[in-house]
Design an enzyme around this catalytic site. Structure first.
Site, PDB file in Angstrom:
ATOM      1  N   THR A 267       2.617  -8.034   5.862  1.00  0.00           N
ATOM      2  CA  THR A 267       3.411  -7.234   5.019  1.00  0.00           C
ATOM      3  C   THR A 267       2.598  -6.782   3.895  1.00  0.00           C
ATOM      4  O   THR A 267       1.575  -7.126   3.402  1.00  0.00           O
ATOM      5  CB  THR A 267       4.413  -8.049   4.464  1.00  0.00           C
ATOM      6  OG1 THR A 267       3.832  -9.101   3.716  1.00  0.00           O
ATOM      7  CG2 THR A 267       5.462  -8.780   5.335  1.00  0.00           C
ATOM      8  N   ASP A 268       3.184  -5.529   3.182  1.00  0.00           N
ATOM      9  CA  ASP A 268       2.435  -5.305   1.998  1.00  0.00           C
ATOM     10  C   ASP A 268       3.176  -6.384   1.020  1.00  0.00           C
ATOM     11  O   ASP A 268       3.981  -7.404   1.311  1.00  0.00           O
ATOM     12  CB  ASP A 268       3.128  -3.875   1.372  1.00  0.00           C
ATOM     13  CG  ASP A 268       2.352  -3.392   0.154  1.00  0.00           C
ATOM     14  OD1 ASP A 268       1.463  -4.184  -0.349  1.00  0.00           O
ATOM     15  OD2 ASP A 268       2.538  -2.153  -0.189  1.00  0.00           O
ATOM     16  N   TRP A 269       2.589  -6.438  -0.262  1.00  0.00           N
ATOM     17  CA  TRP A 269       2.671  -7.731  -0.965  1.00  0.00           C
ATOM     18  C   TRP A 269       4.059  -7.784  -1.634  1.00  0.00           C
ATOM     19  O   TRP A 269       4.605  -7.123  -2.122  1.00  0.00           O
ATOM     20  CB  TRP A 269       1.723  -7.641  -2.423  1.00  0.00           C
ATOM     21  CG  TRP A 269       0.646  -8.324  -2.036  1.00  0.00           C
ATOM     22  CD1 TRP A 269      -0.409  -9.216  -2.691  1.00  0.00           C
ATOM     23  CD2 TRP A 269      -0.477  -8.156  -0.761  1.00  0.00           C
ATOM     24  NE1 TRP A 269      -1.458  -9.546  -2.027  1.00  0.00           N
ATOM     25  CE2 TRP A 269      -1.449  -9.170  -0.920  1.00  0.00           C
ATOM     26  CE3 TRP A 269      -0.208  -7.444   0.448  1.00  0.00           C
ATOM     27  CZ2 TRP A 269      -2.790  -9.065   0.081  1.00  0.00           C
ATOM     28  CZ3 TRP A 269      -1.255  -7.671   1.260  1.00  0.00           C
ATOM     29  CH2 TRP A 269      -2.411  -8.600   1.287  1.00  0.00           C
ATOM     30  N   GLY A 271       6.749  -7.500   0.266  1.00  0.00           N
ATOM     31  CA  GLY A 271       7.525  -6.393   1.044  1.00  0.00           C
ATOM     32  C   GLY A 271       8.496  -7.110   1.844  1.00  0.00           C
ATOM     33  O   GLY A 271       8.252  -8.223   2.535  1.00  0.00           O
TER      34      GLY A 271
END
Ligand code: BGC
Length: 772
Positions: A267-269, A271
């Site tokens: 994931t993005d941070w 996210g």
């Protein structure tokens, strides 16, 4: 016909390493599996500070990195480290109780690299960047970023390559190949449709299947197929109603089954919302990782709502990555990459991607005999190497324009230089000291231009030989740029351009504007006042030296725009739908108490993004896609095809001749106009590009381009397939998207169904798409 539906395939193919990974996972407890699929946390308020047990908790393996994966020593699984990206390795330059420094190279930003149109050069940059990743003990760099520069204001446009998916995909593939040749990984990001920063954690992007396939997924498809990135980072936004990190059809059906991606998705941070849905979607690793996510996954496995088989697959893909990592191979990193050698590569790449927008009456290059250069504008003294946020790099230095000029042997007007230097340092001293997060949430504005009295312009125009004015812009993740005082010049900048031009032109002296920005700006209202404009983008740590290389003619500029410069902001078609609608009444509190405002954006322009729009609807931009001048001239001759009818592929060749007086390189673009009986087609679409080597005056080079069936196909929504319509195709070879210099046609006798895809990711609303 290639069919991209793989019947019955539910898991990735098994290599030996995969088998080993699965065997390791089979020995893990549920707790260990969950620890592995959720990252180790980050040193941030609100985030998990590790798993609390102390076992394998090595968050600070590389200070300043973005995240760490969990170690399971008894199974031989080390912790691995991931760090930003994408303009270089982002780690802390200094460490507690340690006298050594850990600076990394700030490379030219992605937009500049794309403007080189030179994939070999980008691979060379990637090789050097990847070497720093490896030598600083990092396993994966979080980049390259290849979202589409959909709107001129996109806050992270500098981290991305282009408005065109072919350029974005080819550049990203070249970068991945270079970085990964070191035996470290990349994370191509942000998958997908993360084309704005405003409401990035809540916005739902409504996009048609065709625009998705042809524009927003295309670059990722090219990068995955051509360069096998170790990992992919899903994005923050929702796509047609679902968070991308929770969307099975994006992460599994398309990415893995259709494109054959074998790696791991993270994931993005912070996210997405639903850890269990993320596991099911094939989003293997949740970064940076929180205790809540661990609990949600554990509970779901225990209560039967999440099959352990899914967690096993996610964990196996992570172990598979770890097995190939430098950490697992116990690579003895030195913490001493050759930063000097890398600075040379950075300088060369920077000069190659600068774009000469205007050069009346040979204003540039500046003769070596030029005595006094008057350098105006605060940015001449405070040059911007790269953007802000996670895409910022901790480099040891940035060479300013004036330093670069004086290194090149030019003499600068000392009064002006001193006054500016004093002003810049005094103003900067007044700015509040902020840490990364304070700066992230409340970016410090650039200092205002220094006021200069009219007399001084007149006096300096009498004694100095030429004037340079630098206009600087910076942006980064978390917010988009603004029209006023950002895309449009500020009043003090316009006044500076007017005053300098009036004074210097009155004395028959030339004025050059240097644009030091990560994205595009308005130029039409002021460009006639000046003699030359050099777009340097944000050129990394060697900035001033590279600008001086181009200004002096040591390097003949060969960069061309991979993004359209609109005449005015409102001319861009995406403006109608950027950044979309917000629903503040439904706001909730998100991370760090930040308001989370639900938002919707509908891409009503469909496939007509960037030059696809300007060319198809006859809207004249300030500087078109593919545009860029040189200190020499080129002629294009002898365009030939190997066949007049399409038979699986077509080879085009064209001769490019340097007809000027100095050596130079030329970027050559191949566009196609396709028959549009069944489907809408843009007036032209870029299908291939190339760049000559350095051609001496009079020298000629033949460039060759290959066009495949997929290249001439468009996505047909009713049949969910890539289809090439029967009819005549015109191959257009251009020096830019408007400056087409050679044309030739070939025919396709019968419609070709090139690839059949899954019918997935359907928009949840009706989209009133733009049509010709
Ligand atoms: C950014 C990512 C970055 C991550 C880790 C996020 O805020 O969107 O691009 O890789 O942080 O720093």
């Amino acid at each position: 016909m290639i069919v991209c539906l793989l019947t019955g395939a539910t898991s990735i193919s098994l290599s030996a390493q995969n088998n080993a990974a699965q065997a390791i996972v089979s020995k893990m407890t549920l707790e260990e599996k969950v620890n592995l699929v959720v990252g180790m946390g980050m040193k941030l308020p609100g985030a998990n500070q590790g798993n609390g047990t102390g076992i394998g908790q090595i968050e600070d393996k590389v200070p300043g990195a973005a995240g760490t994966t969990f170690a399971i020593p008894h199974l031989g699984i080390p912790a691995t480290v991931v760090a930003d990206g994408p303009a270089g390795l982002r780690i802390s330059p200094t460490r507690k109780d340690d006298k050594n420094t850990y600076y990394a190279t700030a490379w030219p930003v992605a937009t500049l690299l794309a403007s080189t149109w030179d994939t070999k050069l980008v691979t060379q940059v990637g090789k050097a960047m990847g070497n720093e990743v490896k030598e600083y003990g990092v396993d994966v760099i979080l980049g390259p970023g290849l979202n589409i520069q959909r709107n001129p204001l996109g806050g992270r446009n500098f981290e991305y390559y282009s408005e065109d998916p072919l350029v974005a995909g080819k550049m990203a593939a070249a970068m991945v190949k270079g970085i990964q040749s070191n035996g470290v990984g990349t994370s191509i990001k942000h998958f997908a449709a993360n084309n704005q920063e405003r409401n990035r954690n809540t916005v739902n992007a409504n996009i048609s299947e065709r625009a998705l396939r042809e524009i927003y997924l295309k670059g990722f498809e090219i990068a995955v197929k051509e360069s096998n990135p170790w990992t992919v980072m899903s994005s923050y936004n929702k796509l047609n109603g679902t968070y991308t990190s929770e969307e099975y059809d994006l992460l599994t059906t398309i990415l893995r089954k259709e494109w054959g991606f074998k790696g791991m998705v993270m994931t993005d941070w912070f996210g997405g919302k639903d850890a269990v849905a993320q596991m099911k979607a094939g989003n293997d690793l949740l970064m940076p990782g929180t205790a809540d996510q661990k609990k949600a996954i554990t509970d779901a496995v225990n209560n039967g709502t999440l099959s352990i088989k899914i967690v096993d697959e996610n964990a196996a893909r992570i172990v598979n990555y770890i097995l190939g990592s430098p950490a697992n191979k116990k690579y003895a990193f030195t913490n001493r990459p050759d930063l000097k050698a890398h600075a040379v590569i950075a300088r060369n790449a920077a000069a190659e991607g600068m774009v000469l927008l205007k050069n009346n009456t040979h204003t540039l290059p500046i003769a070596a005999t030029t005595k006094n250069i008057a350098a105006f504008g605060i940015t001449s003294y405070d040059f911007i190497s790269g953007g802000t946020g996670s895409g910022d790099i901790n480099e040891a230095y940035t060479i300013s324009l004036v330093q670069g000029l004086s290194n090149a042997g030019y003499k600068l007007d000392e009064d002006i230089s001193k006054a500016y230097q004093n002003y810049v340092s005094a103003e900067k001293a007044k700015q509040p000291k902020k840490n990364f997060f304070e700066e992230f949430f409340n970016p410090t504005a650039r200092i205002t231009e220094m006021a200069i009295e009219d007399n001084l312009f007149i006096a300096k125009a009498a004694t100095d030989d030429i004037a340079l004015i630098t206009i600087g812009r910076n942006a980064g993740e978390g917010s988009d740029r603004k029209v006023e005082n950002d895309f449009n010049l500020k009043a003090d900048e316009l006044k500076l351009i007017t005053d300098v031009s009036n004074a210097f032109h009155a004395k028959n002296k030339k004025v050059v504007v240097i644009i030091n920005a990560g994205g595009v700006i308005e130029t039409v209202s002021w460009r006639d006042k000046v003699d030359a404009i050099l777009l340097t983008w944000q050129p990394g740590l060697e900035a001033g030296n590279a600008v001086a290389d181009v200004l002096s003619g040591k390097v003949n500029p060969s960069g061309k725009l991979a993004a359209t410069f609109p005449g005015k902001y409102e001319d861009d078609i995406t403006v109608k739908n950027f950044p979309g609608k917000e629903f503040p009444e439904q706001a909730s509190k998100g991370m760090f108490g930040m308001p989370q405002i639900p938002a919707e954006v509908t891409y009503e322009e469909g496939i007509y993004v960037g030059y696809r729009y300007y060319n198809s609807f006859n809207v004249k931009p300030a500087y078109e896609f593919g545009y860029g001048l040189s200190y020499t001239n080129f002629e294009y001759h002898n365009l030939k095809l190997n066949s007049t009818s399409f038979n699986g592929k077509i080879i085009a060749t064209v001769d490019i001749k340097n007809t000027g007086t100095v050596a130079g390189k030329e970027v050559v673009q191949l566009y196609i106009t396709a028959p549009a009986n069944k489907l809408q087609k843009p007036a032209e679409e870029l299908k291939a590009f190339g760049k000559t080597n350095l051609l001496q005056p009079g020298q000629q080079k033949t460039l060759q381009f290959e066009i495949t069936a997929k290249d001439i196909a468009s996505f047909d929504t009713p049949s969910s397939s890539w289809v090439a319509e029967a009819g005549m195709y015109t191959v257009k070879i251009g020096a830019s998207s408007e400056n087409i210099l050679q044309k030739i046609s070939f025919s396709l006798g019968k419609e070709l169904m090139v690839e059949k895809c899954h019918k997935v990711l359907l928009p949840q609303i009706e989209i009133n798409e733009l049509k010709k």
